[in-house]
Each structure stands twice: as C-alpha cells, then as structure tokens.
Design a protein around this motif. Structure first.
Motif, PDB file in Angstrom:
ATOM      1  N   THR A   1       0.821  -1.208   0.000  1.00  0.00           N
ATOM      2  CA  THR A   1       0.000   0.000   0.000  1.00  0.00           C
ATOM      3  C   THR A   1       0.854   1.256   0.000  1.00  0.00           C
ATOM      4  O   THR A   1       0.385   2.326  -0.363  1.00  0.00           O
ATOM      5  CB  THR A   1      -0.937   0.027   1.221  1.00  0.00           C
ATOM      6  N   ASP A   2       2.117   1.163   0.458  1.00  0.00           N
ATOM      7  CA  ASP A   2       3.002   2.320   0.435  1.00  0.00           C
ATOM      8  C   ASP A   2       4.415   1.857   0.150  1.00  0.00           C
ATOM      9  O   ASP A   2       5.068   1.312   1.041  1.00  0.00           O
ATOM     10  CB  ASP A   2       2.956   3.050   1.771  1.00  0.00           C
ATOM     11  N   PRO A   3       4.933   1.967  -1.011  1.00  0.00           N
ATOM     12  CA  PRO A   3       4.350   2.491  -2.242  1.00  0.00           C
ATOM     13  C   PRO A   3       3.328   1.507  -2.812  1.00  0.00           C
ATOM     14  O   PRO A   3       3.485   0.302  -2.653  1.00  0.00           O
ATOM     15  CB  PRO A   3       5.548   2.630  -3.178  1.00  0.00           C
ATOM     16  N   MET A   4       2.316   2.030  -3.448  1.00  0.00           N
ATOM     17  CA  MET A   4       1.220   1.218  -3.975  1.00  0.00           C
ATOM     18  C   MET A   4       1.695   0.377  -5.140  1.00  0.00           C
ATOM     19  O   MET A   4       2.236   0.898  -6.111  1.00  0.00           O
ATOM     20  CB  MET A   4       0.077   2.116  -4.434  1.00  0.00           C
ATOM     21  N   GLY A   5       1.540  -0.944  -5.028  1.00  0.00           N
ATOM     22  CA  GLY A   5       1.873  -1.808  -6.148  1.00  0.00           C
ATOM     23  C   GLY A   5       2.351  -3.175  -5.713  1.00  0.00           C
ATOM     24  O   GLY A   5       2.356  -3.527  -4.535  1.00  0.00           O
ATOM     25  N   LEU A   6       2.785  -3.946  -6.688  1.00  0.00           N
ATOM     26  CA  LEU A   6       3.208  -5.327  -6.500  1.00  0.00           C
ATOM     27  C   LEU A   6       4.698  -5.387  -6.213  1.00  0.00           C
ATOM     28  O   LEU A   6       5.481  -4.626  -6.784  1.00  0.00           O
ATOM     29  CB  LEU A   6       2.871  -6.116  -7.771  1.00  0.00           C
ATOM     30  N   SER A   7       5.097  -6.291  -5.323  1.00  0.00           N
ATOM     31  CA  SER A   7       6.497  -6.449  -4.964  1.00  0.00           C
ATOM     32  C   SER A   7       6.788  -7.916  -4.695  1.00  0.00           C
ATOM     33  O   SER A   7       5.889  -8.700  -4.418  1.00  0.00           O
ATOM     34  CB  SER A   7       6.807  -5.619  -3.713  1.00  0.00           C
ATOM     35  N   HIS A   8       8.067  -8.288  -4.770  1.00  0.00           N
ATOM     36  CA  HIS A   8       8.483  -9.632  -4.392  1.00  0.00           C
ATOM     37  C   HIS A   8       8.358  -9.794  -2.876  1.00  0.00           C
ATOM     38  O   HIS A   8       8.574  -8.842  -2.128  1.00  0.00           O
ATOM     39  CB  HIS A   8       9.946  -9.874  -4.773  1.00  0.00           C
ATOM     40  N   VAL A   9       8.038 -10.982  -2.428  1.00  0.00           N
ATOM     41  CA  VAL A   9       7.947 -11.262  -0.994  1.00  0.00           C
ATOM     42  C   VAL A   9       9.316 -11.037  -0.344  1.00  0.00           C
ATOM     43  O   VAL A   9       9.410 -10.453   0.734  1.00  0.00           O
ATOM     44  CB  VAL A   9       7.435 -12.704  -0.750  1.00  0.00           C
ATOM     45  N   GLU A  10      10.385 -11.476  -1.002  1.00  0.00           N
ATOM     46  CA  GLU A  10      11.728 -11.316  -0.454  1.00  0.00           C
ATOM     47  C   GLU A  10      12.101  -9.847  -0.297  1.00  0.00           C
ATOM     48  O   GLU A  10      12.729  -9.456   0.684  1.00  0.00           O
ATOM     49  CB  GLU A  10      12.768 -12.014  -1.349  1.00  0.00           C
ATOM     50  N   CYS A  11      11.718  -9.013  -1.258  1.00  0.00           N
ATOM     51  CA  CYS A  11      12.014  -7.577  -1.180  1.00  0.00           C
ATOM     52  C   CYS A  11      11.272  -6.942  -0.012  1.00  0.00           C
ATOM     53  O   CYS A  11      11.824  -6.106   0.703  1.00  0.00           O
ATOM     54  CB  CYS A  11      11.635  -6.879  -2.485  1.00  0.00           C
ATOM     55  N   LYS A  12      10.032  -7.348   0.207  1.00  0.00           N
ATOM     56  CA  LYS A  12       9.228  -6.822   1.316  1.00  0.00           C
ATOM     57  C   LYS A  12       9.842  -7.227   2.649  1.00  0.00           C
ATOM     58  O   LYS A  12       9.961  -6.410   3.563  1.00  0.00           O
ATOM     59  CB  LYS A  12       7.795  -7.340   1.192  1.00  0.00           C
ATOM     60  N   GLN A  13      10.277  -8.476   2.770  1.00  0.00           N
ATOM     61  CA  GLN A  13      10.883  -8.953   4.001  1.00  0.00           C
ATOM     62  C   GLN A  13      12.203  -8.220   4.262  1.00  0.00           C
ATOM     63  O   GLN A  13      12.497  -7.850   5.403  1.00  0.00           O
ATOM     64  CB  GLN A  13      11.127 -10.457   3.923  1.00  0.00           C
ATOM     65  N   ARG A  14      12.986  -7.993   3.213  1.00  0.00           N
ATOM     66  CA  ARG A  14      14.243  -7.276   3.352  1.00  0.00           C
ATOM     67  C   ARG A  14      14.009  -5.832   3.784  1.00  0.00           C
ATOM     68  O   ARG A  14      14.707  -5.300   4.648  1.00  0.00           O
ATOM     69  CB  ARG A  14      14.995  -7.308   2.017  1.00  0.00           C
ATOM     70  N   ALA A  15      12.995  -5.178   3.203  1.00  0.00           N
ATOM     71  CA  ALA A  15      12.669  -3.801   3.570  1.00  0.00           C
ATOM     72  C   ALA A  15      12.167  -3.725   5.016  1.00  0.00           C
ATOM     73  O   ALA A  15      12.518  -2.800   5.752  1.00  0.00           O
ATOM     74  CB  ALA A  15      11.621  -3.240   2.619  1.00  0.00           C
ATOM     75  N   ASP A  16      11.352  -4.688   5.431  1.00  0.00           N
ATOM     76  CA  ASP A  16      10.854  -4.719   6.813  1.00  0.00           C
ATOM     77  C   ASP A  16      12.002  -4.919   7.804  1.00  0.00           C
ATOM     78  O   ASP A  16      12.041  -4.294   8.867  1.00  0.00           O
ATOM     79  CB  ASP A  16       9.820  -5.812   7.002  1.00  0.00           C
ATOM     80  N   ALA A  17      12.956  -5.785   7.462  1.00  0.00           N
ATOM     81  CA  ALA A  17      14.083  -6.039   8.351  1.00  0.00           C
ATOM     82  C   ALA A  17      14.989  -4.818   8.458  1.00  0.00           C
ATOM     83  O   ALA A  17      15.533  -4.528   9.527  1.00  0.00           O
ATOM     84  CB  ALA A  17      14.878  -7.237   7.848  1.00  0.00           C
ATOM     85  N   ALA A  18      15.127  -4.071   7.359  1.00  0.00           N
ATOM     86  CA  ALA A  18      15.993  -2.895   7.362  1.00  0.00           C
ATOM     87  C   ALA A  18      15.400  -1.763   8.195  1.00  0.00           C
ATOM     88  O   ALA A  18      16.114  -1.015   8.846  1.00  0.00           O
ATOM     89  CB  ALA A  18      16.241  -2.416   5.945  1.00  0.00           C
ATOM     90  N   THR A  19      14.056  -1.641   8.186  1.00  0.00           N
ATOM     91  CA  THR A  19      13.409  -0.562   8.920  1.00  0.00           C
ATOM     92  C   THR A  19      12.992  -0.984  10.326  1.00  0.00           C
ATOM     93  O   THR A  19      12.576  -0.159  11.113  1.00  0.00           O
ATOM     94  CB  THR A  19      12.166  -0.052   8.178  1.00  0.00           C
ATOM     95  N   GLY A  20      13.086  -2.271  10.613  1.00  0.00           N
ATOM     96  CA  GLY A  20      12.670  -2.761  11.927  1.00  0.00           C
ATOM     97  C   GLY A  20      11.180  -2.906  12.050  1.00  0.00           C
ATOM     98  O   GLY A  20      10.667  -3.199  13.124  1.00  0.00           O
ATOM     99  N   GLY A  21      10.445  -2.720  10.948  1.00  0.00           N
ATOM    100  CA  GLY A  21       8.985  -2.836  10.978  1.00  0.00           C
ATOM    101  C   GLY A  21       8.526  -4.248  10.736  1.00  0.00           C
ATOM    102  O   GLY A  21       9.295  -5.124  10.354  1.00  0.00           O
ATOM    103  N   GLY A  22       7.281  -4.471  10.941  1.00  0.00           N
ATOM    104  CA  GLY A  22       6.700  -5.783  10.713  1.00  0.00           C
ATOM    105  C   GLY A  22       5.338  -5.640  10.090  1.00  0.00           C
ATOM    106  O   GLY A  22       4.955  -4.584   9.629  1.00  0.00           O
ATOM    107  N   ALA A  23       4.609  -6.754  10.062  1.00  0.00           N
ATOM    108  CA  ALA A  23       3.239  -6.808   9.561  1.00  0.00           C
ATOM    109  C   ALA A  23       3.221  -6.184   8.249  1.00  0.00           C
ATOM    110  O   ALA A  23       2.592  -5.960   7.417  1.00  0.00           O
ATOM    111  CB  ALA A  23       2.272  -6.169  10.516  1.00  0.00           C
TER     112      ALA A  23
END
Length: 62
Positions: A40-62
């Motif tokens: 939803t932010d940024p709006m669009g489709l992404s790889h699951v691995e890219c999302k997990q990597r971005a979450d780990a880098a920012t310390g965010g989850g969910a």
C-alpha cells in the motif's frame, strides 16, 4: 554410430516466464509464478523477499 545414438549438442531454448510487472521496492522484473505481495506504500506489487528485506531494514513488521 547412428544419428539416434548421438546426443543433441545444439543450443536448447529455455522458456522464460513472462514479465507481469516491476517490483515497487527494487525495480526488478516480476515474472509469472514468483511469490509476490501487494503493497500500500508504495502502492503496487512487490516480491515477498524484497518486502521482508525492507521490513528487516526498517525494523517494521506486519
């Protein structure tokens, strides 16, 4: 030796899955059959691995 017993040494074509879009986080192509997630932010489709990597880098989850 007959032609049937010789191996086929010609270059073989490999079918590459079609590109269905670009990853919103990295910009890499997303191909059919790859694990994806809708962001939803940024709006669009992404790889699951890219999302997990971005979450780990920012310390965010969910």
């Amino acid at each position: 030796m007959s032609a049937r017993s010789l191996p086929n040494l010609a270059r073989q074509r490999v079918v590459v899955p079609a590109v269905i879009g670009r990853c919103k986080l990295d910009g890499d192509p997303i191909r059919t059959g790859e694990a994806t997630v809708w962001l939803t932010d940024p709006m669009g489709l992404s790889h699951v691995e890219c999302k997990q990597r971005a979450d780990a880098a920012t310390g965010g989850g969910a």
